[in-house]
Design a protein around this motif. Sequence first.
Motif, PDB file in Angstrom:
ATOM      1  N   ARG A   1      26.941  58.712  25.826  1.00 40.09           N
ATOM      2  CA  ARG A   1      26.891  58.060  27.158  1.00 40.09           C
ATOM      3  C   ARG A   1      25.691  57.103  27.199  1.00 40.09           C
ATOM      4  NH1 ARG A   1      24.317  62.902  30.944  1.00 40.09           N
ATOM      5  NH2 ARG A   1      22.178  62.217  30.626  1.00 40.09           N
TER       6      ARG A   1
ATOM      7  N   MET B   1      22.981  54.181  27.176  1.00 39.91           N
ATOM      8  CA  MET B   1      22.737  53.082  26.235  1.00 39.91           C
ATOM      9  C   MET B   1      23.301  53.372  24.852  1.00 39.91           C
ATOM     10  SD  MET B   1      19.033  51.529  27.080  1.00 39.91           S
ATOM     11  CE  MET B   1      18.151  52.717  28.056  1.00 39.91           C
TER      12      MET B   1
ATOM     13  N   ASP C   1      25.758  63.841  19.454  1.00 39.68           N
ATOM     14  CA  ASP C   1      25.313  64.144  20.817  1.00 39.68           C
ATOM     15  C   ASP C   1      25.530  65.626  21.081  1.00 39.68           C
ATOM     16  OD1 ASP C   1      24.962  61.849  23.346  1.00 39.68           O
ATOM     17  OD2 ASP C   1      25.019  63.978  23.862  1.00 39.68           O
TER      18      ASP C   1
ATOM     19  N   ASP D   1      22.532  68.954  17.843  1.00 36.38           N
ATOM     20  CA  ASP D   1      21.268  68.824  18.562  1.00 36.38           C
ATOM     21  C   ASP D   1      20.269  68.185  17.604  1.00 36.38           C
ATOM     22  OD1 ASP D   1      18.706  69.337  19.657  1.00 36.38           O
ATOM     23  OD2 ASP D   1      19.525  71.030  20.798  1.00 36.38           O
ATOM     24  N   VAL D   2      19.673  67.070  18.008  1.00 36.45           N
ATOM     25  CA  VAL D   2      18.781  66.333  17.088  1.00 36.45           C
ATOM     26  C   VAL D   2      17.495  67.081  16.761  1.00 36.45           C
ATOM     27  CG1 VAL D   2      19.649  64.039  17.729  1.00 36.45           C
ATOM     28  CG2 VAL D   2      17.680  65.002  18.974  1.00 36.45           C
TER      29      VAL D   2
ATOM     30  N   ASN E   1      18.369  57.285  19.245  1.00 34.72           N
ATOM     31  CA  ASN E   1      18.426  56.926  20.667  1.00 34.72           C
ATOM     32  C   ASN E   1      18.380  58.143  21.601  1.00 34.72           C
ATOM     33  OD1 ASN E   1      19.561  55.202  23.096  1.00 34.72           O
ATOM     34  ND2 ASN E   1      21.023  56.888  22.805  1.00 34.72           N
TER      35      ASN E   1
ATOM     36  N   TYR F   1       6.832  62.518  28.448  1.00 31.56           N
ATOM     37  CA  TYR F   1       7.688  61.399  28.036  1.00 31.56           C
ATOM     38  C   TYR F   1       6.824  60.266  27.476  1.00 31.56           C
ATOM     39  CZ  TYR F   1      11.476  57.924  28.447  1.00 31.56           C
ATOM     40  OH  TYR F   1      12.432  56.965  28.189  1.00 31.56           O
TER      41      TYR F   1
ATOM     42  N   LYS G   1       6.883  58.814  23.601  1.00 28.61           N
ATOM     43  CA  LYS G   1       7.303  57.433  23.327  1.00 28.61           C
ATOM     44  C   LYS G   1       6.198  56.654  22.597  1.00 28.61           C
ATOM     45  CE  LYS G   1      11.538  57.646  24.840  1.00 28.61           C
ATOM     46  NZ  LYS G   1      12.670  57.534  23.908  1.00 28.61           N
TER      47      LYS G   1
ATOM     48  N   VAL H   1      16.750  50.578  32.751  1.00 28.89           N
ATOM     49  CA  VAL H   1      18.181  50.302  32.605  1.00 28.89           C
ATOM     50  C   VAL H   1      18.922  51.369  33.389  1.00 28.89           C
ATOM     51  CG1 VAL H   1      20.095  50.216  30.955  1.00 28.89           C
ATOM     52  CG2 VAL H   1      17.868  49.272  30.326  1.00 28.89           C
TER      53      VAL H   1
ATOM     54  N   THR I   1      21.026  54.034  33.902  1.00 27.69           N
ATOM     55  CA  THR I   1      21.805  55.079  33.231  1.00 27.69           C
ATOM     56  C   THR I   1      21.580  56.385  33.993  1.00 27.69           C
ATOM     57  OG1 THR I   1      20.019  55.831  31.809  1.00 27.69           O
ATOM     58  CG2 THR I   1      21.381  54.023  30.954  1.00 27.69           C
TER      59      THR I   1
HETATM   60  P1  NAD Z   1      21.100  59.138  28.917  1.00 23.68           P
HETATM   61  O1  NAD Z   1      20.521  60.392  29.460  1.00 23.68           O
HETATM   62  O2  NAD Z   1      22.220  58.489  29.641  1.00 23.68           O
HETATM   63  O3  NAD Z   1      21.556  59.338  27.396  1.00 23.68           O
HETATM   64  C1  NAD Z   1      20.828  60.109  26.496  1.00 23.68           C
HETATM   65  C2  NAD Z   1      21.819  60.766  25.545  1.00 23.68           C
HETATM   66  O4  NAD Z   1      21.072  61.569  24.616  1.00 23.68           O
HETATM   67  C3  NAD Z   1      22.788  61.721  26.267  1.00 23.68           C
HETATM   68  O5  NAD Z   1      24.106  61.487  25.842  1.00 23.68           O
HETATM   69  C4  NAD Z   1      22.308  63.111  25.853  1.00 23.68           C
HETATM   70  O6  NAD Z   1      23.316  64.094  25.807  1.00 23.68           O
HETATM   71  C5  NAD Z   1      21.724  62.826  24.466  1.00 23.68           C
HETATM   72  N1  NAD Z   1      20.776  63.863  24.054  1.00 23.68           N
HETATM   73  C6  NAD Z   1      19.710  64.315  24.746  1.00 23.68           C
HETATM   74  N2  NAD Z   1      19.104  65.284  24.066  1.00 23.68           N
HETATM   75  C7  NAD Z   1      19.791  65.462  22.907  1.00 23.68           C
HETATM   76  C8  NAD Z   1      19.651  66.333  21.802  1.00 23.68           C
HETATM   77  N3  NAD Z   1      18.661  67.236  21.738  1.00 23.68           N
HETATM   78  N4  NAD Z   1      20.536  66.218  20.776  1.00 23.68           N
HETATM   79  C9  NAD Z   1      21.549  65.337  20.828  1.00 23.68           C
HETATM   80  N5  NAD Z   1      21.735  64.488  21.863  1.00 23.68           N
HETATM   81  C10 NAD Z   1      20.856  64.551  22.891  1.00 23.68           C
HETATM   82  O7  NAD Z   1      19.833  58.154  28.791  1.00 23.68           O
HETATM   83  P2  NAD Z   1      19.674  56.614  28.372  1.00 23.68           P
HETATM   84  O8  NAD Z   1      19.005  55.946  29.509  1.00 23.68           O
HETATM   85  O9  NAD Z   1      20.912  56.045  27.805  1.00 23.68           O
HETATM   86  O10 NAD Z   1      18.575  56.779  27.231  1.00 23.68           O
HETATM   87  C11 NAD Z   1      18.729  56.398  25.890  1.00 23.68           C
HETATM   88  C12 NAD Z   1      17.342  56.194  25.270  1.00 23.68           C
HETATM   89  O11 NAD Z   1      16.676  55.107  25.926  1.00 23.68           O
HETATM   90  C13 NAD Z   1      16.420  57.402  25.403  1.00 23.68           C
HETATM   91  O12 NAD Z   1      15.658  57.547  24.222  1.00 23.68           O
HETATM   92  C14 NAD Z   1      15.518  57.007  26.572  1.00 23.68           C
HETATM   93  O13 NAD Z   1      14.282  57.661  26.519  1.00 23.68           O
HETATM   94  C15 NAD Z   1      15.399  55.510  26.349  1.00 23.68           C
HETATM   95  N6  NAD Z   1      14.999  54.743  27.519  1.00 23.68           N
HETATM   96  C16 NAD Z   1      15.736  54.752  28.662  1.00 23.68           C
HETATM   97  C17 NAD Z   1      15.330  53.956  29.737  1.00 23.68           C
HETATM   98  C18 NAD Z   1      16.127  53.848  31.014  1.00 23.68           C
HETATM   99  O14 NAD Z   1      15.693  53.160  31.948  1.00 23.68           O
HETATM  100  N7  NAD Z   1      17.281  54.452  31.133  1.00 23.68           N
HETATM  101  C19 NAD Z   1      14.175  53.176  29.642  1.00 23.68           C
HETATM  102  C20 NAD Z   1      13.447  53.200  28.465  1.00 23.68           C
HETATM  103  C21 NAD Z   1      13.869  53.985  27.404  1.00 23.68           C
END
Ligand code: NAD
Length: 245
Positions: free
Chosen positions: A17, A19, A38, A61-62, A88, A153, A157, A186, A188
């Motif tokens: 899901r 990004m 995922d 699980d990563v 990601n 967090y 990062k 973004v 999400t």
């Molecule tokens: P999201 O929560 O929609 O997606 C994250 C995905 O990672 C999910 O599908 C979740 O199930 C999966 N996940 C989480 N823990 C996991 C694990 N232990 N093993 C396997 N899968 C796992 O979030 P997003 O906004 O799409 O985030 C994607 C990346 O971008 C992340 O690293 C987040 O930190 C980064 N990010 C997001 C934003 C934002 O504004 N949304 C901004 C900066 C950085």
Amino acid sequence: MMNRLNGKTAIVTGGARGMGESHVRRFIEEGAQVVLIDRLAEAGDALVKQLGSASRFVQADVTDPSEWARAVEFTESEFGAVDVLVNNAGILVNHHLADASLEDYERTVRVNQVGTFLGMQAVIPSMRRAGRGSIVNIGSTAGLVGFPSCFAYVATKWAVRGMTKAAALELAAHNIRVNAVHPGDVETEMTAKQRSNGEITTEGIALGRFGDAAEITNTVLFLASDESSYITGADLAVDGGFTVS
Ligand code: NAD
């Protein structure tokens, strides 16, 4: 159909899901074969059903090294050597330093930091055999500046940036490039609550708007592809200018 990743095999974590899903969809449009990893079984299964034969889903699980070994072995047997890894998967916990629980801190480190470490380590043998590779680690503007209310967090990062640079130096001799992409806000599920309660706004974003997942994907795609063949160890902010001033 374009072909900026033609014939390449990619692994995208957190690809079910948000990004990650956007990266997976675009990579396939660009000719790649993609294994998405995922924890979310239903969403992952549904996505690969939609995307067809160039995609596979591994529920894993990563944070677990044995699950990484299984996922890489599966990728090699289905699609051949791994050319691209996008680390990601991530989680965001809201807390302040003063009251952050050790449990929340460690959980965040395990997913965002240890997960990225294990992912890079797991694909090295495959990329070395292939004689090439591109790893893209997803950081955040929270890895470029400080933010209140998400202490762990921010810590993880910033760690992603350090790991990216150290890995870039170690792996350059094997023609494996390692770069980091730092998204701004973004829309999400990760940040849905904070946007609706007004904690996250467009204030301070030079371009005056939130980013679209597709705009992050464009940069991830560039770093994954051979178009960025002379870039390694870089931090690329994709944040509408948020961290400029
Ligand atoms: P999201 O929560 O929609 O997606 C994250 C995905 O990672 C999910 O599908 C979740 O199930 C999966 N996940 C989480 N823990 C996991 C694990 N232990 N093993 C396997 N899968 C796992 O979030 P997003 O906004 O799409 O985030 C994607 C990346 O971008 C992340 O690293 C987040 O930190 C980064 N990010 C997001 C934003 C934002 O504004 N949304 C901004 C900066 C950085």
